[in-house]
Motif scaffolding. Structure first.
Motif, PDB file in Angstrom:
ATOM      1  N   ALA A 123       0.825  -1.211   0.000  1.00 36.81           N
ATOM      2  CA  ALA A 123       0.000   0.000   0.000  1.00 36.81           C
ATOM      3  C   ALA A 123       0.856   1.257   0.000  1.00 36.81           C
ATOM      4  N   GLY A 261      -8.742   3.484   1.037  1.00 37.66           N
ATOM      5  CA  GLY A 261      -9.340   2.820   2.196  1.00 37.66           C
ATOM      6  C   GLY A 261      -9.985   1.500   1.825  1.00 37.66           C
ATOM      7  N   ASP A 263      -9.268  -0.395  -0.860  1.00 37.49           N
ATOM      8  CA  ASP A 263      -8.245  -1.339  -1.305  1.00 37.49           C
ATOM      9  C   ASP A 263      -7.464  -1.908  -0.125  1.00 37.49           C
ATOM     10  N   LEU A 264      -7.075  -1.042   0.798  1.00 40.21           N
ATOM     11  CA  LEU A 264      -6.295  -1.501   1.941  1.00 40.21           C
ATOM     12  C   LEU A 264      -7.119  -2.421   2.831  1.00 40.21           C
ATOM     13  N   GLY A 265      -8.391  -2.064   3.074  1.00 42.03           N
ATOM     14  CA  GLY A 265      -9.252  -2.917   3.885  1.00 42.03           C
ATOM     15  C   GLY A 265      -9.448  -4.283   3.262  1.00 42.03           C
ATOM     16  N   LEU A 268      -6.157  -6.292   3.518  1.00 38.34           N
ATOM     17  CA  LEU A 268      -5.919  -6.801   4.876  1.00 38.34           C
ATOM     18  C   LEU A 268      -6.767  -8.037   5.165  1.00 38.34           C
ATOM     19  N   LEU A 309     -12.661  -5.588   8.814  1.00 44.62           N
ATOM     20  CA  LEU A 309     -11.526  -4.760   8.404  1.00 44.62           C
ATOM     21  C   LEU A 309     -11.932  -3.742   7.341  1.00 44.62           C
ATOM     22  N   ILE A 310     -12.749  -4.168   6.384  1.00 47.80           N
ATOM     23  CA  ILE A 310     -13.194  -3.261   5.324  1.00 47.80           C
ATOM     24  C   ILE A 310     -14.080  -2.156   5.890  1.00 47.80           C
ATOM     25  N   ALA A 313     -11.980   0.263   7.799  1.00 49.56           N
ATOM     26  CA  ALA A 313     -11.248   1.106   6.847  1.00 49.56           C
ATOM     27  C   ALA A 313     -12.143   2.212   6.300  1.00 49.56           C
ATOM     28  N   ASN A 314     -13.402   1.876   6.020  1.00 50.43           N
ATOM     29  CA  ASN A 314     -14.344   2.905   5.552  1.00 50.43           C
ATOM     30  C   ASN A 314     -14.589   3.966   6.615  1.00 50.43           C
ATOM     31  N   VAL A 316     -12.436   4.915   8.920  1.00 47.44           N
ATOM     32  CA  VAL A 316     -11.240   5.769   8.958  1.00 47.44           C
ATOM     33  C   VAL A 316     -11.255   6.745   7.783  1.00 47.44           C
ATOM     34  N   VAL A 317     -11.682   6.271   6.611  1.00 45.91           N
ATOM     35  CA  VAL A 317     -11.767   7.136   5.435  1.00 45.91           C
ATOM     36  C   VAL A 317     -12.760   8.267   5.669  1.00 45.91           C
TER      37      VAL A 317
END
Length: 330
Positions: A123, A261, A263-265, A268, A309-310, A313-314, A316-317
């Motif tokens: 990432a 966010g 893609d990274l989620g 992971l 995790l996804i 991540a959303n 956090v975004v």
């Protein structure tokens, strides 16, 4: 306070989404025709032994009761069976793999380090490479650099991950013998070998993903550079570096953060193809193992953990949105 109120509202929404996702995930796998008790029954599997196996594993209760027990186990742990044969799964308990005789949480924790190392390193590479090349391409529109970046991005978007991985192994691993083509060394054991064994998987994922970020950043940057406030900043005599870095890039990063966010989620949660190509035993390999062996508790646990995790991540975004553009949280 504005950002805290915004984050609080998003947090409540996230909890609601997590409950819905957990219910749908559990219901989907519960409706599968496979019976985990049948696989654990042994031979000969008499009706009595099958009934005992279902009772021990908790599959003799109605599906809604099983779901409530599953949720309770995440926060308070749970037990399977009774008496001397009882199996305890400490919180957070995402289920118990009777095939591997391990709590699903333990299996996830064991494999998470590999996936986390792969995801974070890739990432960082694709974010800096993709955003940087996209900005340069937009600033030098129509130049040889712009054409080179667009050629790179088209190639990266078009190439399947497994093909890029196999070509990387063939060229840099076997032909040139420059880097390892498999294996994993924990960071705590040897940081240099940790990075050395992951450099090729990082580059493969970064090549594929950076192409998308380069095209996205270039398109957004070209649009922003035509705005009135950019012309005003240039008219005031600001340097081009300050115009691009302080005024234009801030607005370009909003859609980039959204894609990053997600893609990274998702990464992971397990880079299934990359882990399989490079023989890395991460969450993707664990998920494929669960599918191949019809290990439903492990399948449900890993799938739900990846969904968590996804969603996180959303979340956090969304918080980063309010920092990059305060108008979003009004």
């Amino acid at each position: 306070m504005r950002i805290l109120r915004f984050a609080g509202g998003r947090l409540l929404s996230m909890i609601g989404v997590l409950l819905i996702v957990s219910l749908l995930t559990y219901a989907v796998f519960y409706l599968l025709p496979a019976d985990p008790a049948q696989l654990s029954c042994g031979k000969p599997c008499t009706p009595e032994r099958l009934a005992d196996a279902r009772a021990f594993m908790g599959y003799d209760a109605p599906w809604w009761r099983q779901y409530l027990d599953f949720l309770t186990g995440i926060f308070a742990g749970r037990e399977f069976g009774s008496g001397q044969a009882v199996v305890r799964c400490a919180a957070p308990c995402f289920g118990y793999s009777f095939r591997l005789d391990e709590p699903v949480t333990t299996l996830i924790t064991t494999h998470l380090g590999v996936t986390f190392s792969l995801a974070i390193g890739a990432a960082v590479l694709w974010l800096f490479l993709g955003v940087g090349s996209g900005v340069v391409s937009a600033v030098r529109r129509g130049s040889a650099v712009d054409r080179a970046v667009m050629t790179f991005s088209i190639t990266g978007v078009s190439a399947p991950t497994y093909l890029v991985g196999l070509l990387g192994i063939l060229l840099f691993g076997f032909t040139l013998d420059m880097v390892p083509v498999g294996g994993y060394v924990p960071f705590a054991e040897n940081p240099v070998q940790w990075a050395w064994h992951l450099i090729l998987p990082w580059c493969v994922l970064a090549f594929v993903s950076a192409a998308i970020y380069a095209r996205l950043t270039r398109g957004q940057m070209l649009e922003v550079l035509g705005e009135d406030y950019i012309r005003t900043a240039r008219a005031k005599g600001l340097s081009e570096r300050r115009v691009i870095g302080r005024h234009a890039l801030r607005n370009v990063l909003v859609p980039v953060v959204t894609v990053f966010g997600m893609d990274l989620g998702g990464l992971l949660g397990g880079a299934v193809i990359t882990e399989r190509v490079f023989s890395l035993q991460g969450l993707g390999a664990l998920l494929m193992d669960a599918v191949g062996n019809v290990d439903l508790p492990l399948l449900v646990g890993v799938t739900l953990f990846s969904a968590v995790l996804i969603i996180v991540a959303n979340f956090v975004v969304d918080v980063l949105y309010s920092v990059l553009d305060p108008r979003i949280s009004l």
